[in-house]
Design an enzyme around this catalytic site. Structure first.
Site, PDB file in Angstrom:
ATOM      1  N   SER A 173       8.543   3.344  -1.483  1.00 36.20           N
ATOM      2  CA  SER A 173       8.667   2.303  -2.484  1.00 36.20           C
ATOM      3  C   SER A 173       9.266   2.785  -3.805  1.00 36.20           C
ATOM      4  O   SER A 173       9.573   1.989  -4.691  1.00 36.20           O
ATOM      5  CB  SER A 173       7.291   1.693  -2.758  1.00 36.20           C
ATOM      6  OG  SER A 173       6.376   2.649  -3.268  1.00 36.20           O
ATOM      7  N   SER A 222       6.250   7.200   0.119  1.00 32.22           N
ATOM      8  CA  SER A 222       7.135   6.555  -0.855  1.00 32.22           C
ATOM      9  C   SER A 222       7.927   7.482  -1.754  1.00 32.22           C
ATOM     10  O   SER A 222       8.767   7.032  -2.521  1.00 32.22           O
ATOM     11  CB  SER A 222       6.326   5.573  -1.715  1.00 32.22           C
ATOM     12  OG  SER A 222       5.919   4.476  -0.934  1.00 32.22           O
ATOM     13  N   LYS A 238       8.882   5.411 -12.138  1.00 30.49           N
ATOM     14  CA  LYS A 238       8.647   4.222 -11.319  1.00 30.49           C
ATOM     15  C   LYS A 238       7.801   3.217 -12.103  1.00 30.49           C
ATOM     16  O   LYS A 238       6.919   3.601 -12.872  1.00 30.49           O
ATOM     17  CB  LYS A 238       7.922   4.674 -10.042  1.00 30.49           C
ATOM     18  CG  LYS A 238       7.602   3.628  -9.007  1.00 30.49           C
ATOM     19  CD  LYS A 238       6.941   4.327  -7.814  1.00 30.49           C
ATOM     20  CE  LYS A 238       6.632   3.387  -6.676  1.00 30.49           C
ATOM     21  NZ  LYS A 238       6.094   4.136  -5.496  1.00 30.49           N
TER      22      LYS A 238
END
Length: 433
Positions: free
Chosen positions: A109, A133, A32
């Site tokens: 996310s 997330s 990420k």
């Protein structure tokens, strides 16, 4: 971009730092865009953030540990702006395409990381989980995802969102790979930790589902019975226990006295306390940058981020008391070695670009479930359960703080009978997990 389902911010290759036969040899992974990689700007999901920050001087230790164990990193993935959403939509870089349902959100996310695994581009990937997330995109993309015990995996070289809740988690399609990553990133299994004696089905939590309860609960129950026998299953109501044993929750309980749809009031209160403390810590971390830079932010996110920046510290001390009380209460609830079973999310992924107001009930139920591990700091694994109406279904198992490897072992053990139950339930080859 289409080839990669829009999952990546940038592609590059970081080769293993050791040679020979290693625990993760031959495995590829993505990270990420919240993790530092030496020589690259950590973008945090927003072009204004990337523009106003320097290149990282070192690589996050968690990435270095994976490289040392023989894995190869192939790039950075798209995320929600400033990690402040569970949708996975990004107006600047595009929304990674859900490999199970192209018209549905991938979950955030850590959306790009989940999509890269779900679309079979990498073997595993790193995300972060503050409010949900990792767990949410794992559920929405029909893959495994772990939120480890809080504080047990290094968050150095990771942009903080809210430190009381921030964790580094990971995704995989295969529970065996999920566990192999755990063997590298988690402390060795404590010999004093016993295997689970019972699995507690939180009955009230399963009532939060917006799909038939048995489609989730019965598959899990039948699998547990086949693997361990029915005697290990208990049925409890978590909400009532919490309301009695977490006294400071009274400060967050709704006074309205009625709910339009089914809810668990104590869990709604718990999620309120979690979000108040998250907002406060986000403001401490990033409020000054947001106020001075005034970044361009996407719809929904803009309102949420500015609300956090303008928030005060009312009730923050009470929130911290709730965390302590809840962790103690949940520790007692699970005893020495029990495992808690809940839905990961209330149902299948909502459609892309659904108005925030239309998601109100879904979000409320989602955070009711997500706050259990968030506030307690316990570990949680989201497990895919195939499809219902052609959309992904999942369930979660939670274990007390520090029992991460016990939980990963249990998930791997159950995975075979879970697949059998899903196949039996659906009678359809295409719906295998």
């Amino acid at each position: 971009m289409e080839l990669h389902h829009g999952a990546f911010m940038e592609k590059f290759t970081l080769l293993p730092s050791s040679s020979g036969q290693l625990p993760l040899s031959g495995l590829s992974f993505a990270v990420k865009d919240i993790f530092d990689v030496e020589g690259l700007v950590t973008g945090f999901g927003n072009p204004d953030w990337a523009r106003t920050h320097l290149k990282a001087k070192s690589t996050a230790p968690v990435i270095l540990a994976l490289l040392k164990a023989g894995a190869t990193c192939v790039g950075k993935t798209i995320m929600d702006e400033m990690a402040y959403s569970i949708n996975g939509e990004n107006i600047h870089y595009g929304t990674p395409r859900n490999p199970c349902a192209a018209d549905r959100i991938p979950g955030g996310s850590s959306s790009g990381s989940a999509v890269a695994v779900g679309a079979n581009i990498v073997d595993f990937s790193l995300g972060t989980d503050t409010g949900g997330s990792v767990r949410v995109p794992a559920a929405f993309c029909k893959i495994y995802g772990i939120r480890p015990s809080h504080g047990i995996v290094s968050v150095d070289g990771v942009i903080p969102m809210a430190q009381s809740f921030d964790t580094v988690g990971w995704f995989a399609r295969d529970p065996a790979i999920l566990k192999r990553i755990g063997n590298v990133l988690l402390p060795p299994l404590d010999a004093n930790l016993t295997n689970s004696k019972s699995i507690i089905i939180a009955e009230d939590c399963f009532k939060l589902l917006n799909i038939p309860i048995d489609r989730v609960k019965q598959i899990l129950v039948k699998s547990i019975e086949k693997s361990f026998g029915g005697q290990v299953i208990k049925y409890r109501n978590l909400g009532e226990y919490i309301e009695i044993n977490v006294p400071n929750l009274k400060h967050f309980m709704s006074q309205s006295g009625h709910a339009k749809e089914y809810s668990v009031p104590s869990l709604i209160a718990l999620s309120s306390a979690m979000r108040i403390l998250q907002r406060y810590e986000f403001k401490v971390n990033h409020g000054e940058w947001v106020s001075s830079t005034k970044p361009e932010l996407g719809p929904g996110l803009k309102e949420r981020i500015w609300e956090a920046v303008s928030s005060n510290d009312d009730k923050v001390d009470i929130c911290k008391s709730v965390m302590t009380e809840f962790r103690d209460a949940l520790t007692s609830f699970l005893g020495d070695s029990d495992i808690l079973a809940i839905p990961t999310v209330p149902g299948p992924p909502p459609k892309l670009q659904t108005a925030t107001s239309s998601l109100e009930t879904f979000r409320s139920r989602a955070f009711s479930l997500l706050s259990i591990a968030g506030v307690s700091g316990f570990c949680q694994v989201s497990i895919p359960l195939g499809l219902y109406d052609d959309l992904p279904v999942s369930v979660s198992l939670l274990a007390k703080h520090g029992s991460d490897m016990v939980l990963l072992n249990l998930v791997e053990t159950l995975s075979g009978t879970l697949e059998e139950q899903i196949d039996a339930d659906q009678g359809c080859e295409s719906n295998k997990i």
